[in-house]
Motif scaffolding. Sequence first.
Motif, PDB file in Angstrom:
ATOM      1  N   HIS A 270       0.849  -1.062  -0.049  1.00 49.21           N
ATOM      2  CA  HIS A 270       0.026  -0.116  -0.192  1.00 49.21           C
ATOM      3  C   HIS A 270       0.885   1.388   0.104  1.00 49.21           C
ATOM      4  CE1 HIS A 270      -3.547  -2.217   0.581  1.00 49.21           C
ATOM      5  NE2 HIS A 270      -3.298  -2.802   1.648  1.00 49.21           N
ATOM      6  N   THR A 271       0.582   2.182  -0.970  1.00 49.93           N
ATOM      7  CA  THR A 271       1.289   3.341  -0.994  1.00 49.93           C
ATOM      8  C   THR A 271       1.357   4.332   0.341  1.00 49.93           C
ATOM      9  OG1 THR A 271      -0.370   4.666  -1.740  1.00 49.93           O
ATOM     10  CG2 THR A 271       1.016   3.696  -3.365  1.00 49.93           C
ATOM     11  N   ASP A 272       0.433   4.059   1.321  1.00 45.96           N
ATOM     12  CA  ASP A 272       0.812   4.764   2.602  1.00 45.96           C
ATOM     13  C   ASP A 272       1.133   3.897   3.565  1.00 45.96           C
ATOM     14  OD1 ASP A 272      -1.170   2.854   3.058  1.00 45.96           O
ATOM     15  OD2 ASP A 272      -2.911   3.957   3.518  1.00 45.96           O
ATOM     16  N   SER A 273       1.884   2.659   3.359  1.00 42.14           N
ATOM     17  CA  SER A 273       2.610   1.723   4.345  1.00 42.14           C
ATOM     18  C   SER A 273       3.810   2.626   4.490  1.00 42.14           C
ATOM     19  CB  SER A 273       3.128   0.552   3.617  1.00 42.14           C
ATOM     20  OG  SER A 273       3.904   0.074   4.183  1.00 42.14           O
TER      21      SER A 273
ATOM     22  N   ALA B 211      -0.517  13.055   7.506  1.00 46.56           N
ATOM     23  CA  ALA B 211      -0.677  12.088   6.460  1.00 46.56           C
ATOM     24  C   ALA B 211      -1.799  10.986   6.467  1.00 46.56           C
ATOM     25  CB  ALA B 211       0.424  11.158   6.215  1.00 46.56           C
ATOM     26  N   VAL B 212      -2.024  10.806   7.866  1.00 43.56           N
ATOM     27  CA  VAL B 212      -3.103   9.827   8.184  1.00 43.56           C
ATOM     28  C   VAL B 212      -4.310  10.715   7.672  1.00 43.56           C
ATOM     29  CG1 VAL B 212      -4.240   8.734   9.824  1.00 43.56           C
ATOM     30  CG2 VAL B 212      -1.870   8.634   9.736  1.00 43.56           C
TER      31      VAL B 212
ATOM     32  N   LEU C 109      -4.940  13.004   5.826  1.00 49.19           N
ATOM     33  CA  LEU C 109      -5.303  12.942   4.301  1.00 49.19           C
ATOM     34  C   LEU C 109      -5.701  11.897   3.806  1.00 49.19           C
ATOM     35  CD1 LEU C 109      -1.933  14.996   3.200  1.00 49.19           C
ATOM     36  CD2 LEU C 109      -4.172  15.655   2.658  1.00 49.19           C
ATOM     37  N   ARG C 110      -5.339  10.448   4.292  1.00 50.24           N
ATOM     38  CA  ARG C 110      -5.775   9.304   3.934  1.00 50.24           C
ATOM     39  C   ARG C 110      -7.279   9.068   4.303  1.00 50.24           C
ATOM     40  NH1 ARG C 110      -0.781   7.331   5.617  1.00 50.24           N
ATOM     41  NH2 ARG C 110      -1.542   6.285   7.440  1.00 50.24           N
ATOM     42  N   LEU C 111      -7.595   9.686   5.445  1.00 53.19           N
ATOM     43  CA  LEU C 111      -8.959   9.668   5.876  1.00 53.19           C
ATOM     44  C   LEU C 111      -9.905  10.673   5.007  1.00 53.19           C
ATOM     45  CD1 LEU C 111      -8.374   8.908   9.479  1.00 53.19           C
ATOM     46  CD2 LEU C 111      -8.813   7.255   7.849  1.00 53.19           C
TER      47      LEU C 111
ATOM     48  N   ASP D 289      -0.667  17.710   0.899  1.00 53.54           N
ATOM     49  CA  ASP D 289       0.064  16.468   0.688  1.00 53.54           C
ATOM     50  C   ASP D 289       1.464  16.503   0.159  1.00 53.54           C
ATOM     51  OD1 ASP D 289       0.121  13.283   0.103  1.00 53.54           O
ATOM     52  OD2 ASP D 289       0.604  14.428  -1.698  1.00 53.54           O
TER      53      ASP D 289
ATOM     54  N   ARG E  76       4.649  15.338   2.405  1.00 59.22           N
ATOM     55  CA  ARG E  76       5.738  14.509   1.958  1.00 59.22           C
ATOM     56  C   ARG E  76       7.174  15.284   2.040  1.00 59.22           C
ATOM     57  NH1 ARG E  76       6.017  13.973  -3.197  1.00 59.22           N
ATOM     58  NH2 ARG E  76       4.366  15.452  -3.684  1.00 59.22           N
TER      59      ARG E  76
END
Length: 253
Positions: free
Chosen positions: A12-15, A207-208, A210-212, A234, A238
Amino acid sequence: MAVRPHIVDRVHTDSPISATLVAWGNAWLLGHVSLETALDRVEREAGPQVVAAEGIETPLLAFLLDRRIEGLSAFRLALPVSGDPLGLTGPPSFNGVAIDAGQAVVAVLSGRCLGLVPSADRRGSSYRGVRWATAEASAAPPDVPSLAEAEQSLRTAMVAATEALLGVGGPAQGFPAADALDRAGEALAPGYPGRAHRVGALAARLAVALRLADERGLTSGQVAVRGAVLRDLDRAVRRARVAAHNAIVESQV
């Protein structure tokens, strides 16, 4: 050594596996933790790790010891996306694979660099781990911000995003608790400067978030505005994560 049959998927790219290897690998190289401690933290994040090179797979432990003999001195984090190869300096073949994965590690050796790109490694019904593909990487230093620059940009982007999103409306978004970062493998390792810990923690929490981010219940205009704001955030996140993870190396220069 023969390669065992296995199925390889993208991680997963968010790993956070690349970030974890960089943080704890650097802490080991600089003597802040033992190799066993660093390896335990990396494997706790994503299971057993192997490194593939020239058709042969080597356990991560053996790979690190061999590279240390070759002059391994640092790890750098890359978090690239299409159009923004953050942390990469080539060649194109390595850049392309790293961009597809959304992350990579650059190992700095004597006179050269080696790129590592993770993928999910699944063998049978119960084995879950990570397989690192290797590629020669450019030894040119990456164009990444300093920790101070990244922190300023992150806070500026966070304020701008907050103001813009309050004007957009829509469903409220949750914000992860700080202690969730350590459980997710995002906490930096011992030996990092205090500022790096602070910037890295803030960037990881954002980052979390943003994923949510959830666009359900928004109008098309709200989606467009929110999308532009989140893309800017984002980018700042990064850069802050890369600057924080590379800070322990930069502090030694």
